[in-house]
Write a protein that holds these residues in place. Structure first.
Motif, mmCIF file in Angstrom:
data_model
loop_
_atom_site.group_PDB
_atom_site.id
_atom_site.type_symbol
_atom_site.label_atom_id
_atom_site.label_comp_id
_atom_site.label_asym_id
_atom_site.label_seq_id
_atom_site.Cartn_x
_atom_site.Cartn_y
_atom_site.Cartn_z
ATOM 1 N N GLY A 197 7.550 10.025 2.761
ATOM 2 C CA GLY A 197 5.952 10.047 2.942
ATOM 3 C C GLY A 197 5.555 9.109 4.065
ATOM 4 N N ARG A 198 4.364 8.641 4.078
ATOM 5 C CA ARG A 198 3.824 7.742 5.301
ATOM 6 C C ARG A 198 4.503 6.400 5.304
ATOM 7 N NH1 ARG A 198 -0.695 10.291 7.517
ATOM 8 N NH2 ARG A 198 -1.228 12.272 6.349
ATOM 9 N N LEU A 199 4.627 5.961 4.015
ATOM 10 C CA LEU A 199 5.173 4.449 4.303
ATOM 11 C C LEU A 199 6.572 4.256 4.252
ATOM 12 C CD1 LEU A 199 2.405 2.851 2.090
ATOM 13 C CD2 LEU A 199 2.319 3.194 4.534
ATOM 14 N N GLY B 128 0.778 1.000 8.185
ATOM 15 C CA GLY B 128 -0.025 1.850 7.345
ATOM 16 C C GLY B 128 -1.302 1.751 7.266
ATOM 17 N N ASN C 133 -4.893 0.575 -0.852
ATOM 18 C CA ASN C 133 -5.770 1.659 -1.443
ATOM 19 C C ASN C 133 -5.183 1.920 -3.091
ATOM 20 O OD1 ASN C 133 -3.738 2.759 0.078
ATOM 21 N ND2 ASN C 133 -4.460 4.503 -0.206
ATOM 22 N N GLU C 134 -3.819 2.124 -3.181
ATOM 23 C CA GLU C 134 -3.259 2.149 -4.556
ATOM 24 C C GLU C 134 -3.375 1.206 -5.153
ATOM 25 O OE1 GLU C 134 -2.267 5.367 -5.444
ATOM 26 O OE2 GLU C 134 -2.845 6.096 -3.567
ATOM 27 N N SER D 292 -7.648 -0.462 4.502
ATOM 28 C CA SER D 292 -6.270 -0.352 3.744
ATOM 29 C C SER D 292 -5.327 -0.767 4.767
ATOM 30 C CB SER D 292 -6.083 0.823 2.998
ATOM 31 O OG SER D 292 -4.887 0.904 2.229
HETATM 32 P P1 ATP Z 1 3.396 10.215 -2.682
HETATM 33 O O1 ATP Z 1 4.449 11.664 -2.763
HETATM 34 O O2 ATP Z 1 4.403 8.927 -2.646
HETATM 35 O O3 ATP Z 1 2.673 10.169 -3.752
HETATM 36 P P2 ATP Z 1 1.256 10.581 -1.024
HETATM 37 O O4 ATP Z 1 1.177 11.885 -0.381
HETATM 38 O O5 ATP Z 1 0.404 9.866 -2.188
HETATM 39 O O6 ATP Z 1 2.722 10.355 -1.174
HETATM 40 P P3 ATP Z 1 1.181 9.512 1.706
HETATM 41 O O7 ATP Z 1 0.451 10.463 2.295
HETATM 42 O O8 ATP Z 1 2.577 9.641 2.024
HETATM 43 O O9 ATP Z 1 0.871 9.613 0.042
HETATM 44 O O10 ATP Z 1 0.607 8.198 2.162
HETATM 45 C C1 ATP Z 1 0.782 7.004 1.852
HETATM 46 C C2 ATP Z 1 0.038 5.888 1.999
HETATM 47 O O11 ATP Z 1 -0.067 5.541 3.465
HETATM 48 C C3 ATP Z 1 -1.460 5.841 1.579
HETATM 49 O O12 ATP Z 1 -1.808 5.483 0.309
HETATM 50 C C4 ATP Z 1 -2.205 5.112 2.528
HETATM 51 O O13 ATP Z 1 -2.062 3.741 2.059
HETATM 52 C C5 ATP Z 1 -1.365 5.197 3.825
HETATM 53 N N1 ATP Z 1 -1.987 6.009 4.955
HETATM 54 C C6 ATP Z 1 -1.859 5.428 6.277
HETATM 55 N N2 ATP Z 1 -2.706 6.451 6.916
HETATM 56 C C7 ATP Z 1 -2.903 7.394 6.175
HETATM 57 C C8 ATP Z 1 -3.354 8.634 6.288
HETATM 58 N N3 ATP Z 1 -3.754 9.031 7.694
HETATM 59 N N4 ATP Z 1 -3.308 9.543 5.557
HETATM 60 C C9 ATP Z 1 -3.094 9.126 4.253
HETATM 61 N N5 ATP Z 1 -2.418 8.260 4.016
HETATM 62 C C10 ATP Z 1 -2.449 7.116 5.023
#
Ligand code: ATP
Ligand code: MG
Length: 284
Positions: free
Chosen positions: A10-12, A89, A70-71, A178
């Motif tokens: 994922g993003r982080l 992030g 945010n989490e 966040s």
């Molecule tokens: P997981 O499978 O680990 O639950 P996820 O789909 O919930 O992943 P991601 O979309 O990978 O989460 O995003 C992780 C975090 O990245 C978010 O909680 C937020 O803090 C940060 N973030 C930064 N930019 C964005 C964005 N454009 N959209 C979503 N999250 C973002």
């Protein structure tokens, strides 16, 4: 030994691993299992979905975690500390309404249905503003809820705003800002605390160095004073005489965003042979 939990994908994920690399902690996760071990620092890395990271740290399964603020705010687990903001992030959680809506202010949401994956943060906002709205909890693609007739508005993560526009929505209230943060529980002590202090020292240096460049140039003697005003440095700029009479070499650390403005001013006062160099790390 310290145990750090990071997002498994994922993003982080990538930026979290990059940060560890930046601070000289080598993790070989090429043959990744549930846990990886650093080869040159007493720390283990555990991989989880980001939703679970606050609880894992709060329960003590890991002592440290990297996760979006945010989490942390949404899950609100006991005994968690935000130790440091990490500067990546970045995003915000905003309220958005259909583009055609006649939005006049937060009271617009009275009696409306709002779709979100962040019910706790949203409820706090609504309570603070005395708004009576219905929260529809959705875990998937929140942005399609209005078009699907499930909700009148959404409360969701925004970074560039492109997804909102693509779904015929407009951002009307930026509620929560966040970024990725290092979180910890209150069980860290003794040697673990010393290792954590070392990590924090390195993180500070990595964050500080990130947006800085090293600037060096030749300056005629009569422009030195003006140049020193243009270039405030860590303490003060380094000035060394050149073998050519009346010329000096001047060195300084400059914010990347200010480089071109400073270079233009320095050229105007007679600077020559300007070099802009990348900095690996600055230790404060
Ligand atoms: P997981 O499978 O680990 O639950 P996820 O789909 O919930 O992943 P991601 O979309 O990978 O989460 O995003 C992780 C975090 O990245 C978010 O909680 C937020 O803090 C940060 N973030 C930064 N930019 C964005 C964005 N454009 N959209 C979503 N999250 C973002
Ligand atoms: Mg998640």
């Amino acid at each position: 030994m310290l145990r750090l939990v990071v997002q498994s994908k994922g993003r982080l994920y990538e930026q979290s691993m990059n940060m560890l690399k930046e601070i000289g902690i080598d993790i070989d996760d090429s043959k990744r299992k549930f846990i990886s071990c650093a080869s040159n620092f007493p720390i283990e890395v555990l991989y989880m979905r980001d939703d679970d990271i606050p609880q894992i740290v709060s329960a003590g399964t890991a002592s440290l975690g990297i996760v979006g603020l945010n989490e942390v705010e949404e899950r609100g687990a006991e005994g968690l500390k935000v130790i440091k903001k990490l500067g990546f992030g970045g995003c915000r959680i905003s309220l958005a309404v259909p583009k055609s809506a006649d939005y006049t202010g937060p009271q617009y949401f009275n009696g409306k249905r709002i779709a979100t994956s962040y019910p706790r943060i949203l409820k706090n906002y609504l309570d603070r503003n005395g708004i009576d709205a219905k929260i529809e909890v959705i875990t998937g693609s929140v942005e399609v809820a209005p078009a699907a007739g499930i909700a009148d508005a959404i409360f969701d993560i925004v970074s560039s705003g492109g997804t909102l526009i693509a779904n015929g929505l407009k951002e009307v209230e930026k509620v929560f800002q966040s970024e990725a943060v290092l979180i910890g529980n209150d069980t860290i002590q003794g040697e673990d605390q010393e290792q954590l202090d070392e990590m924090l020292f390195r993180i500070d240096s990595a964050i500080y160095s990130k947006d800085k460049k090293y600037l060096l140039m030749n300056i005629p003697a009569n422009a030195l004073e003006k140049a020193a005003k243009i270039l405030p440095s860590l303490r003060s700029p380094t000035i060394m005489p050149l073998s050519a009479d009346g010329w000096y070499s001047m060195h300084s650390v400059v914010k990347t965003s200010e480089i071109w403005e400073k270079v233009r001013k320095l050229k105007q006062i007679g600077a020559e042979g300007i070099l802009i160099l990348n900095i690996d790390k600055i230790v404060l």
